[in-house]
Design a protein around this motif. Structure first.
Motif, mmCIF file in Angstrom:
data_model
loop_
_atom_site.group_PDB
_atom_site.id
_atom_site.type_symbol
_atom_site.label_atom_id
_atom_site.label_comp_id
_atom_site.label_asym_id
_atom_site.label_seq_id
_atom_site.Cartn_x
_atom_site.Cartn_y
_atom_site.Cartn_z
ATOM 1 N N VAL A 112 -4.866 -9.633 21.053
ATOM 2 C CA VAL A 112 -5.844 -8.598 21.389
ATOM 3 C C VAL A 112 -6.161 -7.783 20.137
ATOM 4 N N PHE A 113 -7.424 -7.842 19.741
ATOM 5 C CA PHE A 113 -7.866 -7.168 18.516
ATOM 6 C C PHE A 113 -8.902 -6.094 18.859
ATOM 7 N N THR A 114 -8.902 -5.051 18.063
ATOM 8 C CA THR A 114 -9.884 -3.977 18.210
ATOM 9 C C THR A 114 -10.703 -3.869 16.929
ATOM 10 N N VAL A 131 -4.500 -5.107 15.388
ATOM 11 C CA VAL A 131 -3.698 -5.697 16.451
ATOM 12 C C VAL A 131 -2.428 -4.860 16.577
ATOM 13 N N THR A 132 -2.029 -4.537 17.804
ATOM 14 C CA THR A 132 -0.865 -3.688 18.026
ATOM 15 C C THR A 132 0.198 -4.461 18.785
ATOM 16 N N GLU A 133 1.385 -4.553 18.180
ATOM 17 C CA GLU A 133 2.502 -5.273 18.786
ATOM 18 C C GLU A 133 3.756 -4.430 18.672
ATOM 19 N N ALA A 134 4.442 -4.276 19.789
ATOM 20 C CA ALA A 134 5.689 -3.503 19.821
ATOM 21 C C ALA A 134 5.520 -2.139 19.177
ATOM 22 N N GLY A 135 4.375 -1.521 19.433
ATOM 23 C CA GLY A 135 4.114 -0.183 18.914
ATOM 24 C C GLY A 135 3.683 -0.133 17.468
ATOM 25 N N ILE A 137 -1.991 -10.545 8.506
ATOM 26 C CA ILE A 137 -1.870 -9.186 9.002
ATOM 27 C C ILE A 137 -1.142 -8.353 7.955
ATOM 28 N N TRP A 138 -1.522 -7.054 7.872
ATOM 29 C CA TRP A 138 -0.948 -6.191 6.846
ATOM 30 C C TRP A 138 -1.083 -4.749 7.316
ATOM 31 N N SER A 139 -0.277 -3.884 6.767
ATOM 32 C CA SER A 139 -0.395 -2.463 7.088
ATOM 33 C C SER A 139 -1.808 -1.973 6.774
ATOM 34 N N CYS A 140 -2.386 -1.240 7.686
ATOM 35 C CA CYS A 140 -3.775 -0.789 7.522
ATOM 36 C C CYS A 140 -3.873 0.209 6.370
ATOM 37 N N ASN A 141 -4.830 -0.010 5.471
ATOM 38 C CA ASN A 141 -4.969 0.853 4.301
ATOM 39 C C ASN A 141 -6.394 1.298 4.025
#
Length: 483
Positions: free
Chosen positions: A391-393, A402-406, A426-430
Motif C-alpha cells: 500500500v503506497f501513498t 509505504v508504512t510497515e510496522a509503524g 525503499i529508503w528513509s524519506c528525505n
C-alpha cells in the motif's frame, strides 16, 4: 523583444523514434478518454500544437501530437519566406504536408501567417513603396485562395505592435500607414470568406500598453466594418509570470464580439529545471487553461511545439528551455497533468492518493519483499494481497510512501541514479528529487530527478521480478494504476 519563432528540428534518431512510437501506441490508446483533445472538446474548445514539416519524420513526436492535439499550426511552412521566396514564385508544398497530416488525424489547421515583418524575403523589403500594397494583396490572395476552405483560421497580421502600443514601422506600415491592417483583413476575407481572421501578438496577455494598443485597434477595425474575427494571445511566458489580469484582458476583447485564443503557449525555465520549477510550470499551465475556460469566447489553447526536444526556446534563449508539457523524450511533465486536471480530467495521481500500485503488464502489485523496513531493499512485483507492504501513498510533495510496522519509508532511486537499470528501493524519506515521482495520465510513473520510468525488469510477470528505472517506452511493464 522581437524574436523568430522557428520550431527546432527534432534531434532524435529516426530509427529510435519509430520504435518508440510503436510502443507508445498502446498507452496512448488506453488513455484516449483523458487526452488533451478529448477533454478540450468536451468543453467545446480545442487543444492544439505547432508542427513543422521536419517534425513529420519523427514518429515519436507525431504519435503524441496525433493522440493529444486536435488543432495544428504550421511552424514555418505558411510564412512568406517559404510560400513566396521570390516575387510571384510560390511554394505551397511544405504547408500542404502539414494540412494533409492534420486531415489524416481529424485535426483542424490555424494558418500562420500571411503578413509579418519577420521571416520576410528580402525582395519584399526592397520594393519601392508604391509597389508594397500590390505585393501584399497578391500574396494574401494567392495563399489564402490556395488553402480556401481547408483552414479553421488565419493569423492575417502577426505581431504588428511595439511594446508601447504603437504600430511597428515595418515595410507595410511605412508604405501604407495604419490602413495596411484593414486592407490585409479585407483581402484575406475576399479570398477565404469562411476562415476566422485573427490578429496575433505576444506580450498582450495581460492589461498593459501593448494590449491597450491592440484593443483600440480592434475597436477601430470593427467600427469600420473590417472582417476581424479574433485575437491571438501568443503566451510565450517566463516561469511564474502569467499575468493575473489575463482572464479580464481576454474578456474585454470577447466583449467586443471577438473570439480569443491562446495561440503559442510555452513557459520557459532557466536550466536545469528543478522540481520546484516544474511544479511552478504546472501551476502556470493550469492558470492559462482556467483563464481560457472562464471566457466563453476563448475557443482554444495551442502549445508552440509538442515537447522540449522540438521547442524553439533553447535556440533563441540560451540557457533556458524545458518550456512545454512534454520532456526531451516526449514523456508528460507535471504541466501535462495540471492541464488535464484544469480541463476537468483525472491524471490518476496527485496529492494524497493511497492504494496498491498495480503493474498493468503483470497483473501484480508493487511489493516490498518480506515487509522489510531496511533501507536499500529493492522493490519487486508480487501477487496482490492488500498487505501494508503493498500500500503506497502518493503525497502532495510527490513522494510514494509505504508504512510497515509503524515505519514510513519512501520509494527511492538508488544512489540518485539516472541511468537505465537503476534499482528502485525503499529508503528513509528525505524530500530529495530522487524520491519524488510523477503519476502520469498515460499510466507511467516517472522519477522527477531522472525522467525515467518505473519498470518491471525484463517485462517479467513472475512473482519476485525486480523493479528498476528505465527509459520510457510505453510498454505494459511500465504501466501502473494506483488504488
Amino acid at each position: 523583444m522581437p524574436y523568430r519563432r522557428i520550431l527546432a528540428r527534432s534531434r532524435r534518431p529516426v530509427a529510435l523514434a519509430v520504435a518508440t512510437a510503436a510502443m507508445l501506441t498502446v498507452a496512448q490508446t488506453a488513455t484516449a478518454a483523458t487526452t488533451l483533445r478529448g477533454l478540450a472538446e468536451a468543453q467545446n474548445r480545442y487543444f492544439g500544437t505547432a508542427l513543422t514539416d521536419g517534425n513529420l519524420n519523427n514518429s515519436t513526436l507525431t504519435n503524441v501530437a496525433g493522440a493529444q492535439f486536435d488543432m495544428v499550426t504550421p511552424g514555418n511552412e505558411m510564412k512568406w519566406d517559404t510560400t513566396e521566396p521570390s516575387n510571384g514564385g510560390y511554394n505551397f508544398g511544405p504547408g500542404d504536408q502539414i494540412v494533409t497530416w492534420a486531415k489524416s488525424h481529424n485535426d483542424r489547421v490555424r494558418g500562420h501567417n500571411l503578413v509579418w515583418h519577420s521571416q520576410l524575403p528580402g525582395w519584399v523589403s526592397s520594393l519601392p513603396s508604391n509597389q508594397v500594397q500590390g505585393a501584399m494583396e497578391a500574396h494574401i490572395t494567392t495563399e489564402a485562395t490556395h488553402y480556401k476552405g481547408q483552414l479553421y483560421a488565419w493569423d492575417v497580421v502577426n505581431e504588428p505592435f511595439n511594446e508601447d502600443g504603437s504600430l511597428r514601422q515595418d515595410v507595410f506600415f511605412n508604405a501604407m500607414g495604419t490602413g495596411y491592417i484593414a486592407d490585409a483583413l479585407r483581402t484575406a476575407h475576399a479570398a477565404d470568406p469562411n476562415a476566422k481572421l485573427y490578429l496575433n501578438d505576444y506580450n498582450i496577455e495581460g492589461q498593459n500598453a501593448k494590449s491597450n494598443g491592440m484593443y483600440n485597434l480592434a475597436q477601430s477595425l470593427l467600427a469600420q466594418g473590417v472582417p476581424l474575427n479574433g485575437i491571438g494571445f501568443e503566451s510565450h511566458f517566463i516561469l511564474g509570470q502569467v499575468p493575473s489580469s489575463m482572464q479580464a484582458n481576454m474578456q474585454r476583447f470577447a466583449d467586443l464580439g471577438l473570439d480569443v485564443a491562446v495561440t503559442e503557449l510555452d513557459d520557459r525555465i532557466t536550466l536545469p529545471a528543478s522540481s520546484a520549477n516544474l511544479q511552478q510550470q504546472a501551476a502556470d499551465y493550469a492558470a492559462v487553461v482556467k483563464d481560457c475556460l472562464a471566457v466563453s469566447r476563448c475557443v482554444g489553447v495551442s502549445q508552440w511545439g509538442v515537447g522540449d526536444a522540438d521547442s524553439w526556446i533553447p535556440g533563441t534563449f540560451p540557457g533556458q528551455g524545458a518550456a512545454t508539457m512534454y520532456d526531451q523524450n516526449y514523456q508528460p511533465k507535471p504541466a501535462y497533468n495540471a492541464t488535464v486536471t484544469a480541463l476537468g480530467g483525472s491524471t490518476g495521481g496527485g496529492g494524497s492518493t493511497t492504494g496498491e500500485l498495480h503493474a498493468v503488464g503483470a497483473g501484480k502489485c508493487l511489493d516490498v519483499p518480506n515487509s522489510s523496513t531496511t533501507g536499500g531493499t529493492q522493490v519487486q512485483i508480487y501477487s496482490c494481497s492488500g498487505a501494508a507492504n503493498q500500500v503506497f501513498t502518493h503525497t502532495s510533495s510527490g513522494q510514494l510512501t509505504v508504512t510497515e510496522a509503524g515505519t514510513t519509508l519512501c520509494l527511492d532511486a538508488n544512489a540518485k541514479g539516472t541511468t537505465n537499470g537503476t534499482k528502485v528501493i525503499i529508503w528513509s524519506c528525505n524530500g530529495q528529487t530522487n524520491q519524488q515521482w510523477n503519476l502520469n495520465a498515460n499510466g507511467t510513473i516517472t522519477g522527477v530527478q531522472s525522467g525515467l520510468c518505473l519498470d518491471v525488469n525484463g517485462a517479467s510477470t513472475a512473482n519476485g521480478a525486480l523493479v528498476q528505472l528505465w527509459t520510457c517506452n510505453g510498454q505494459s511493464n511500465q504501466q501502473w494504476t494506483l488504488g
